[in-house]
Design an enzyme around this catalytic site. Structure first.
Site, PDB file in Angstrom:
ATOM      1  N   ASP A   1       0.853  -1.193   0.000  1.00 58.66           N
ATOM      2  CA  ASP A   1       0.000   0.000   0.000  1.00 58.66           C
ATOM      3  C   ASP A   1       0.886   1.239   0.000  1.00 58.66           C
ATOM      4  O   ASP A   1       1.901   1.300   0.710  1.00 58.66           O
ATOM      5  CB  ASP A   1      -0.912  -0.002   1.234  1.00 58.66           C
ATOM      6  CG  ASP A   1      -2.051   0.992   1.116  1.00 58.66           C
ATOM      7  OD1 ASP A   1      -3.210   0.558   1.016  1.00 58.66           O
ATOM      8  OD2 ASP A   1      -1.783   2.219   1.124  1.00 58.66           O
TER       9      ASP A   1
ATOM     10  N   ASN B   1     -12.922  -3.160   2.455  1.00 58.17           N
ATOM     11  CA  ASN B   1     -13.899  -2.099   2.628  1.00 58.17           C
ATOM     12  C   ASN B   1     -14.884  -2.146   1.467  1.00 58.17           C
ATOM     13  O   ASN B   1     -14.477  -2.340   0.317  1.00 58.17           O
ATOM     14  CB  ASN B   1     -13.192  -0.736   2.676  1.00 58.17           C
ATOM     15  CG  ASN B   1     -12.274  -0.607   3.881  1.00 58.17           C
ATOM     16  OD1 ASN B   1     -12.567  -1.133   4.948  1.00 58.17           O
ATOM     17  ND2 ASN B   1     -11.159   0.085   3.711  1.00 58.17           N
TER      18      ASN B   1
ATOM     19  N   HIS C   1     -10.285  -5.184  -3.268  1.00 57.96           N
ATOM     20  CA  HIS C   1      -8.950  -5.368  -2.710  1.00 57.96           C
ATOM     21  C   HIS C   1      -9.060  -5.759  -1.242  1.00 57.96           C
ATOM     22  O   HIS C   1      -9.979  -5.335  -0.539  1.00 57.96           O
ATOM     23  CB  HIS C   1      -8.089  -4.102  -2.869  1.00 57.96           C
ATOM     24  CG  HIS C   1      -8.723  -2.861  -2.343  1.00 57.96           C
ATOM     25  ND1 HIS C   1      -9.673  -2.154  -3.051  1.00 57.96           N
ATOM     26  CD2 HIS C   1      -8.556  -2.178  -1.180  1.00 57.96           C
ATOM     27  CE1 HIS C   1     -10.052  -1.095  -2.347  1.00 57.96           C
ATOM     28  NE2 HIS C   1      -9.397  -1.086  -1.202  1.00 57.96           N
TER      29      HIS C   1
HETATM   30  P1  5GP Z   1      -9.752   1.583   0.339  1.00 56.57           P
HETATM   31  O1  5GP Z   1      -9.888   2.848   1.127  1.00 56.57           O
HETATM   32  O2  5GP Z   1     -10.407   1.700  -1.023  1.00 56.57           O
HETATM   33  O3  5GP Z   1     -10.174   0.355   1.072  1.00 56.57           O
HETATM   34  O4  5GP Z   1      -8.206   1.373   0.128  1.00 56.57           O
HETATM   35  C1  5GP Z   1      -7.505   1.873  -0.958  1.00 56.57           C
HETATM   36  C2  5GP Z   1      -6.042   1.763  -0.612  1.00 56.57           C
HETATM   37  O5  5GP Z   1      -5.285   1.959  -1.792  1.00 56.57           O
HETATM   38  C3  5GP Z   1      -5.570   2.824   0.386  1.00 56.57           C
HETATM   39  O6  5GP Z   1      -5.029   2.183   1.534  1.00 56.57           O
HETATM   40  C4  5GP Z   1      -4.520   3.617  -0.390  1.00 56.57           C
HETATM   41  O7  5GP Z   1      -3.422   4.005   0.412  1.00 56.57           O
HETATM   42  C5  5GP Z   1      -4.105   2.658  -1.489  1.00 56.57           C
HETATM   43  N1  5GP Z   1      -3.678   3.287  -2.730  1.00 56.57           N
HETATM   44  C6  5GP Z   1      -4.300   4.305  -3.379  1.00 56.57           C
HETATM   45  N2  5GP Z   1      -3.641   4.612  -4.507  1.00 56.57           N
HETATM   46  C7  5GP Z   1      -2.563   3.777  -4.577  1.00 56.57           C
HETATM   47  C8  5GP Z   1      -1.504   3.611  -5.527  1.00 56.57           C
HETATM   48  O8  5GP Z   1      -1.416   4.284  -6.556  1.00 56.57           O
HETATM   49  N3  5GP Z   1      -0.579   2.651  -5.253  1.00 56.57           N
HETATM   50  C9  5GP Z   1      -0.666   1.852  -4.129  1.00 56.57           C
HETATM   51  N4  5GP Z   1       0.296   0.953  -3.968  1.00 56.57           N
HETATM   52  N5  5GP Z   1      -1.654   1.985  -3.223  1.00 56.57           N
HETATM   53  C10 5GP Z   1      -2.597   2.924  -3.437  1.00 56.57           C
END
Ligand code: 5GP
Ligand code: ZN
Length: 118
Positions: A28, A82, A95
């Site tokens: 992440d 989530n 994810h």
């Molecule tokens: P969500 O809030 O949708 O459950 O989690 C999305 C996750 O994706 C977040 O923890 C965020 O830090 C991660 N994330 C967002 N954009 C990127 C990216 O471009 N690269 C990586 N490796 N992680 C990302």
């Protein structure tokens, strides 16, 4: 194409830990624990609401392999997905967060009365 589909296609770079024909795992970008890995299917699935039982069965094996690969299977870890607005899903490609490497807190999830719904 969504952000995580671009990561699958290597259009956006990521720090990959594990990859097979169906899934990919990468660090992440904004870690919330010493180990914070995202596990995603290579095909686009919006969220847990749409995933098949068959894919989840294979995802289970894949997440177990991640835990072994980064050596957190003994010390323990947490798997979170989530879903939708209330779940706090920002990226609309299924994810699983795999969090570990330290004792995790069991958080304060909402300001609403936790006994308020039922
Ligand atoms: P969500 O809030 O949708 O459950 O989690 C999305 C996750 O994706 C977040 O923890 C965020 O830090 C991660 N994330 C967002 N954009 C990127 C990216 O471009 N690269 C990586 N490796 N992680 C990302
Ligand atoms: Zn996608």
């Amino acid at each position: 194409m969504c952000l995580f589909c671009k990561i699958v296609n290597k259009e956006i770079p990521s720090n990959i830990i594990l990859e097979d024909d169906n899934f990919i795992a990468f660090h992440d970008i904004n870690p919330k624990a010493p180990v914070h890995i995202l596990a995603i299917p290579k095909v686009h699935v919006d969220s847990f609401n749409e995933v098949s039982g068959e894919m989840m069965s294979n995802m289970t094996d894949f997440i177990q392999k991640i835990a072994q690969e980064v050596k957190i299977e003994e010390s323990g870890y947490r798997v979170i997905t989530n879903i939708g607005d209330n779940g706090g899903q920002e990226v609309k490609h299924l994810h699983f967060h795999v969090l570990g490497g330290a004792k995790l807190k069991w958080g304060h999830f909402s300001d609403a009365d936790p006994k308020g719904h039922f």
